[in-house]
Scaffold this active site. Structure first.
Site, short mmCIF file in Angstrom:
data_model
loop_
_atom_site.label_atom_id
_atom_site.label_comp_id
_atom_site.label_asym_id
_atom_site.label_seq_id
_atom_site.Cartn_x
_atom_site.Cartn_y
_atom_site.Cartn_z
N ASP A 110 -3.76 5.01 -7.14
CA ASP A 110 -3.84 4.82 -8.58
C ASP A 110 -2.56 5.33 -9.25
O ASP A 110 -1.85 6.16 -8.69
CB ASP A 110 -4.99 5.65 -9.17
CG ASP A 110 -6.33 5.23 -8.62
OD1 ASP A 110 -6.47 4.08 -8.19
OD2 ASP A 110 -7.24 6.09 -8.61
N1 URA Z 1 -9.13 7.30 -4.32
C1 URA Z 1 -8.92 7.22 -5.64
O1 URA Z 1 -9.83 7.38 -6.44
N2 URA Z 1 -7.68 6.96 -6.07
C2 URA Z 1 -6.63 6.78 -5.26
O2 URA Z 1 -5.51 6.57 -5.72
C3 URA Z 1 -6.87 6.86 -3.88
C4 URA Z 1 -8.13 7.12 -3.44
#
Ligand code: URA
Length: 247
Positions: A110
């Site tokens: 993310d």
């Molecule tokens: N899980 C998440 O919620 N975000 C990420 O970026 C990776 C794993």
């Protein structure tokens, strides 16, 4: 230094590394008798060849590997998007990689998740690693707004129901220093925003999320925002995880 591609590889993989065909199509070409190995037609699927040593011809033309595949790890900073390009001009992971060759992220993080993000120019290898069947372990450091209770840890460990199904078993432990708000979690799946959703489901706000390891690869010694090549040992370890008995 010995190149990883000088190890024996399956003929179909070699042909895909030469950009001739996908592995499946390469198998069809082999079965059709279009491929010669050291002067002899080979029809045996699964045969291994030594790149740079054996001579491979397809339809009478030599199959040569033009470039070594690239394998990189980025210690991703916050506020960076995992995409090849962003039409809104936001900073992308590719801006940080600055590779002359085209490389693809292996999975995604993310925008505000930090830590280990791998890249490779070998699209079929990236695909393999991302396939849920291989269950590559991914470890995260999560900081929540409140201490995570033992009961919630037990629930996360055995699996919780998200909108896209129940999560698989996870390793989870409390980390020192955060008064119970910091936990380490290892999952074997890679669903969208999975870790955040798991904690949010139980009423926590995720204050920060850092991926500390992807399989055997960590960002140890790599400052945020910087990138390095994987070592041959790391590439081999990843291949073992992703390709199992194929290598
Ligand atoms: N899980 C998440 O919620 N975000 C990420 O970026 C990776 C794993």
């Amino acid at each position: 230094m010995k190149s990883p591609s000088s190890d024996p590889v399956r003929l179909n993989r070699y042909l895909s590394m030469c950009g001739i065909a996908s592995r499946r199509k390469a198998d069809d070409m082999i079965e059709a008798g279009r491929v010669m190995l050291n002067g002899t037609v080979v029809k045996e699927l699964g045969i291994r060849i030594r790149p740079g040593v054996d001579q491979i011809f397809v339809d009478g033309a030599e199959a040569v590997m033009v470039k070594e595949p690239q394998y990189l790890v980025l210690n991703k900073p916050k506020d960076t998007i995992t995409t090849l390009s962003d039409e809104k001009g936001r900073r992308t992971v590719i801006d940080l990689i600055r590779s002359r060759e085209r490389v693809y992220p292996i999975g995604r993080l993310d925008r505000n998740t930090t830590g280990v993000l791998l890249f490779t120019s070998d699209g079929s290898f990236a695909h393999q690693l991302m396939h849920p069947r291989f269950r590559i372990p991914k470890s995260y450091r999560v900081r929540c707004d409140n201490p995570v209770t033992r009961e919630h840890m037990a629930m996360l460990r055995s699996g919780v129901r998200l909108s896209d199904g129940v999560t698989g078993p996870a390793d989870i432990r409390s980390l020192p220093g955060g008064k119970g708000t910091e936990v380490g979690i290892t999952i074997h799946e890679g669903r969208n925003r999975q870790v955040r959703r798991m904690f949010e489901l139980l009423g926590y706000e995720v204050k920060s999320l850092d991926r500390v390891a992807y399989g055997p690869i960590t960002y140890e010694g790599l400052i945020r925002g910087s990138v390095r090549k994987l070592t041959i040992r790391e590439i081999r370890a990843l291949r073992r995880l992703a390709l199992g008995d194929e290598e």
